[in-house]
Design an enzyme around this catalytic site. Structure first.
Site, short mmCIF file in Angstrom:
data_model
loop_
_atom_site.label_atom_id
_atom_site.label_comp_id
_atom_site.label_asym_id
_atom_site.label_seq_id
_atom_site.Cartn_x
_atom_site.Cartn_y
_atom_site.Cartn_z
N ASP A 1 -7.00 4.69 -4.48
CA ASP A 1 -7.68 4.56 -3.18
C ASP A 1 -8.29 5.94 -2.92
O ASP A 1 -8.47 6.72 -3.87
CB ASP A 1 -6.68 4.15 -2.09
CG ASP A 1 -7.36 3.74 -0.77
OD1 ASP A 1 -7.84 2.60 -0.68
OD2 ASP A 1 -7.45 4.57 0.16
N LYS B 1 0.87 -1.19 0.00
CA LYS B 1 0.00 0.00 0.00
C LYS B 1 0.89 1.23 0.00
O LYS B 1 2.03 1.18 0.48
CB LYS B 1 -0.89 0.00 1.24
CG LYS B 1 -2.09 0.90 1.15
CD LYS B 1 -3.26 0.26 0.41
CE LYS B 1 -4.35 1.29 0.14
NZ LYS B 1 -5.56 0.67 -0.43
#
Ligand code: NDP
Length: 447
Positions: free
Chosen positions: A166, A126
Site C-alpha cells: 500500500d 489491513k
C-alpha cells in the site's frame, strides 16, 4: 433517514473514540445499507451488523530497529484481521507517519466489501506502521521490514492472512518482508502478494490497481453513453496507482494533464509523459513531482498552498493519492468546471460530503472499494498461481483483471437499481459487496 443503520453508526463511534477515518467509512457504508437492512430483518436479529463493525482480531506491536547511526528507533506495527467470512484475511500494509489504528481500521473495513466485490475467495484485513520510509537507506528499510515481519509472522500464513503493499510499501519492502518470513518459518509459501517476478510474483500486479481503475471508469462512462477518447483527465498522486492509471487512460485516448504529491502538483497541458515520470521515480524512490516539471518542457509545478489540483478544468477526475484529498469545495469546483465523472483510485479520497454533493449534482461517482479493487483482485490471482505452482502470462492476468472490473461495475449497477437507487454506484458497490459477506456470515453461525 437511516433509522436502523444509525444505531450501529452510533455504536461504532462510541466504541472507537477518536478514530475519525473509521467513523467516516462506517457512516458511508451503513447509511447506504439502510434499504437492505429494512428488507432483511434477519440481519438485525442475528446481530450481524454489530459483528461486522467489530474486527475479528486487532494486533498492535512494537517494532524496534537500529538505524544507520546505530541509534535505536521504535515504531508501532498494526494488523487488523477484520472479517474472514469469504476467505483468508487479505489486504495491504501501509508505511506512513500518519498511520494509527483508526486508519488501519478504515482501510480494513473497506477491504471486506472490496474483496467481496472481486468475486474471489478473500476476507478483509489491513496492516501497517507509522514508520516513514522517506529518506531511509535501503539497509534501514531492510532492518525495519525484518523487525516488522518478526512479529507479524506469528499471525499470518498462506491460508490465514496474506498481506500486500500500500502507500510506502512496494516491491522492495515486500521482498525484505518475504525473506524474513521464509527465514523464520522455513516455508516458501504465498504469504505475501506483490512479490517479484521470478520468485512467486504475478505479472501485471504492479499495473493492476491503476489499470483496474481505468477499466472500471471505462465501464461507468460506457453505461452513460460516454468514453475516454479526447477527454481531459486529472490524476492526483504519483505513486503506483496514479502511474498506471495515467498509462491506461492515455491508451484509451485521454489527455492526462496532472500528477501530484504531498508537496504540490504538476500541470502538463500536452499530456503527462508517464514513461519519463516512471524513469525518474525508478531512479530515486523519494523523487518529487517537481522534478518532472523541471525536466519536461512546458510542464508547470504548483506548490501546495498556491492552488488545488481540483481547480484544473477536466472531464474526468481520478484521485489516486490518499484519503480525504477531495473535499466539498473541490467537488463544487469540479462540477462548476464541467467534470462529468470522478472515480476513486485511492482509498476514500473523497469526503462523504463531497460524494453526496457530486451524486446530487448528477456527476458519475465510482467508489474506491469498486474502482481500486483491481490490485487485490490480481493479488488473489497471485495466490492462485502460487497454490498451483504456475505462472500466467501478462495478457492472461490482464484479461482476467479486465473481466473482474467489468463485472464489479455490472453487479454494483444492478444492486443500485434493485434497491431503488439507479446510477448511485456508491450505494450499489456497498450493497453488492455487503450481501455476499452477509450471506456467508449467516451460514457460518454467530461468531
Ligand atoms: P504510493 O506510496 O505508491 O503513492 C502515494 C502517492 O500519493 C505519492 O505520490 C504520495 O506523495 C501521494 N500522496 C500521499 N499523501 C498525499 C497528500 N496528502 N497529498 C497529495 N499527494 C499525496 O501509494 P499507492 O499508489 O500504492 O496508493 C495510493 C492510494 O491507492 C492509497 O489510498 C492506497 O490505499 C490506494 N490503493 C493502493 C493499492 C495498490 O495496489 N498499491 C490498491 C488499492 C488501493 P508523497 O510521496 O509526497 O507522500
Amino acid at each position: 433517514m437511516a433509522k436502523i443503520a444509525q444505531q450501529y453508526i452510533d455504536i461504532a463511534k462510541k466504541r472507537n473514540p477518536g478514530e475519525v477515518e473509521f467513523h467516516q467509512t462506517i457512516e458511508e457504508v451503513l447509511t447506504s445499507l439502510e434499504p437492505v437492512l429494512q428488507a432483511h430483518p434477519e440481519y438485525v436479529e442475528s446481530g450481524l451488523i454489530e459483528r461486522l463493525i467489530e474486527p475479528e482480531r486487532q494486533i498492535m506491536f512494537r517494532v524496534a530497529w537500529v538505524d544507520d547511526k546505530g541509534k535505536t528507533q521504535v515504531n508501532r506495527g498494526f494488523r487488523v484481521q477484520f472479517n474472514s467470512a469469504l476467505g483468508p484475511y487479505k489486504g495491504g500494509c501501509r508505511f506512513h507517519p500518519s498511520v494509527y489504528l483508526g486508519i488501519i481500521k478504515f482501510l480494513g473495513f473497506e477491504q471486506i466489501f472490496k474483496n467481496s466485490l472481486t468475486g474471489l475467495p478473500i476476507g478483509g484485513g489491513k496492516g501497517g506502521s507509522d514508520f516513514d520510509p522517506k529518506g531511509k537507506s535501503d539497509n534501514e528499510i531492510m532492518r525495519f521490514c525484518q523487525a516488522f515481519m518478526t512479529e507479524l509472522s506469528k499471525y499470518i500464513g498462506a491460508d490465514t492472512d496474506v498481506p500486500a503493499g500500500d502507500i510506502g510499501v512496494g516491491g522492495r519492502e515486500i521482498g525484505f518482508m518475504f525473506g524474513q518470513y521464509k527465514r523464520l518459518t522455513n516455508k516458501f509459501e504465498g504469504v505475501l502478494t506483490g512479490k517479484g517476478i521470478g520468485w512467486g510474483g504475478s505479472l501485471a500486479r504492479t499495473e493492476a490497481t491503476g489499470f483496474g481503475t481505468v477499466y472500471y471508469t471505462r465501464e461507468m462512462l460506457k453505461a452513460n453513453g460516454k468514453d475516454f477518447k479526447g477527454k481531459t483527465v486529472v490524476v492526483s498522486g504519483a505513486g503506483n496507482v496514479a502511474q498506471y492509471a495515467v498509462v491506461k487512460a492515455q491508451e484509451y485516448g485521454a489527455n492526462v494533464v496532472t500528477l501530484s504529491d504531498s508537496k504540490g502538483y504538476v500541470y502538463d497541458a500536452n499530456g503527462i509523459d508517464a514513461a519519463l515520470w516512471i524513469k525518474i521515480k525508478t531512479a530515486n524512490n523519494d523523487a518529487r513531482v517537481a522534478e518532472y516539471a523541471a525536466q519536461k518542457p512546458g510542464a508547470k509545478f504548483v506548490p501546495v498552498g498556491e492552488g488545488r489540483i481540483w481547480d484544473v478544468k477536466c472531464d474526468v477526475a481520478l484521485p489516486c493519492a490518499t484519503q480525504n484529498e477531495l473535499l466539498i469545495d473541490d467537488a463544487k469546483k469540479l462540477h462548476a468546471n464541467g467534470c462529468i465523472a470522478v472515480a476513486e483510485g485511492a482509498n476514500m479520497p473523497c469526503s462523504n460530503e463531497a460524494v453526496t454533493y457530486m451524486i446530487e449534482n448528477k456527476m458519475l461517482v465510482g467508489p474506491a472499494k469498486a474502482v481500486n479493487a483491481g490490485g487485490v483482485a490480481v493479488s488473489a490471482l497471485e495466490m492462485s498461481q502460487n497454490s498451483q505452482r504456475l505462472e500466467w502470462t501478462f495478457e492472461e492476468v490482464d484479461s482476467k483483471l479486465d473481466a473482474i472490473m467489468t463485472n464489479i461495475f455490472k453487479v454494483s449497477d444492478e444492486a443500485a437499481k434493485a434497491y431503488g437507487m439507479p446510477g448511485n454506484y456508491v450505494a450499489g458497490a456497498n450493497i453488492a459487496g455487503f450481501l455476499k459477506v452477509a450471506k456467508a456470515m449467516m451460514a457460518q453461525g454467530i461468531l
